[in-house]
Structure formats: C-alpha cells, structure tokens
Scaffold this motif. Sequence first.
Motif, PDB file in Angstrom:
ATOM      1  N   ASP A  75       9.940   6.353  -2.657  1.00 61.37           N
ATOM      2  CA  ASP A  75       8.862   6.399  -1.675  1.00 61.37           C
ATOM      3  C   ASP A  75       7.588   5.893  -2.335  1.00 61.37           C
ATOM      4  O   ASP A  75       7.256   6.289  -3.452  1.00 61.37           O
ATOM      5  N   LEU A  76       6.888   4.985  -1.657  1.00 57.56           N
ATOM      6  CA  LEU A  76       5.600   4.475  -2.122  1.00 57.56           C
ATOM      7  C   LEU A  76       4.603   4.558  -0.982  1.00 57.56           C
ATOM      8  O   LEU A  76       4.965   4.310   0.168  1.00 57.56           O
ATOM      9  N   ASP A  77       3.356   4.875  -1.316  1.00 54.95           N
ATOM     10  CA  ASP A  77       2.363   4.758  -0.255  1.00 54.95           C
ATOM     11  C   ASP A  77       2.041   3.272  -0.111  1.00 54.95           C
ATOM     12  O   ASP A  77       2.396   2.454  -0.955  1.00 54.95           O
ATOM     13  N   VAL A  78       1.402   2.899   0.967  1.00 55.22           N
ATOM     14  CA  VAL A  78       1.177   1.494   1.277  1.00 55.22           C
ATOM     15  C   VAL A  78       0.388   0.800   0.171  1.00 55.22           C
ATOM     16  O   VAL A  78       0.691  -0.335  -0.207  1.00 55.22           O
ATOM     17  N   ALA A  79      -0.611   1.464  -0.408  1.00 50.30           N
ATOM     18  CA  ALA A  79      -1.400   0.846  -1.487  1.00 50.30           C
ATOM     19  C   ALA A  79      -0.521   0.529  -2.695  1.00 50.30           C
ATOM     20  O   ALA A  79      -0.639  -0.544  -3.294  1.00 50.30           O
ATOM     21  N   GLN A  80       0.393   1.438  -3.058  1.00 51.87           N
ATOM     22  CA  GLN A  80       1.319   1.181  -4.163  1.00 51.87           C
ATOM     23  C   GLN A  80       2.291   0.058  -3.806  1.00 51.87           C
ATOM     24  O   GLN A  80       2.594  -0.798  -4.635  1.00 51.87           O
ATOM     25  N   ALA A  81       2.782   0.081  -2.590  1.00 50.74           N
ATOM     26  CA  ALA A  81       3.754  -0.918  -2.155  1.00 50.74           C
ATOM     27  C   ALA A  81       3.171  -2.328  -2.223  1.00 50.74           C
ATOM     28  O   ALA A  81       3.860  -3.269  -2.622  1.00 50.74           O
ATOM     29  N   LYS A  82       1.895  -2.485  -1.872  1.00 50.28           N
ATOM     30  CA  LYS A  82       1.257  -3.800  -1.888  1.00 50.28           C
ATOM     31  C   LYS A  82       1.102  -4.358  -3.300  1.00 50.28           C
ATOM     32  O   LYS A  82       0.902  -5.555  -3.472  1.00 50.28           O
TER      33      LYS A  82
END
Length: 82
Positions: free
Chosen positions: A17-24
């Motif tokens: 699981d990643l938050d959107v900021a990490q995913a980007k």
Amino acid sequence: MDIAIIHWNDAWIDNIDLDVAQAKKQKSVKRSTCGYLVSENDEGVLLATDVYEGGKQVYSPMFIPWGMINTYDILEIEECQK
C-alpha cells in the motif's frame, strides 16, 4: 553468435500500500542483461541464454523492446572450433 550487454528499464509490481504522494515517486527498475544476440528488428532485441551446437536452436529467449533500452554493447566472439 555475438554476446550483447543491454542496459534497460523494466516494469515492476509489488503488493504494498502506498499513499498517492509515495506512488508518484516510483520509478522503473534499471537492469543489465547479458546474452547471445539472436536478432534485432524494428521492435527490439532478442537474446538467449544458450545456443545449441550448430546454432539452429536457442534456449530461454528474452525479447527487450527498443523503448526500454538505454544502451547496449555487442561483444563479437569467435565461434568455438573442435
């Protein structure tokens, strides 16, 4: 067949699981692959891990599209003689 060393970017997947900021911030995986250069065409390069005697069969083919390749070098080799 000659030997090719290909430096390329690969896709990857992970079950996290990643938050959107990490995913980007995620990037491709940089790889270097070495193998027998079987062929090149408009779409990419085909390598193999093994070539059978006589050169009419190869084992473990791997196709890398040009769009994923950063650089590659060809090492010319002399055919083994009996």
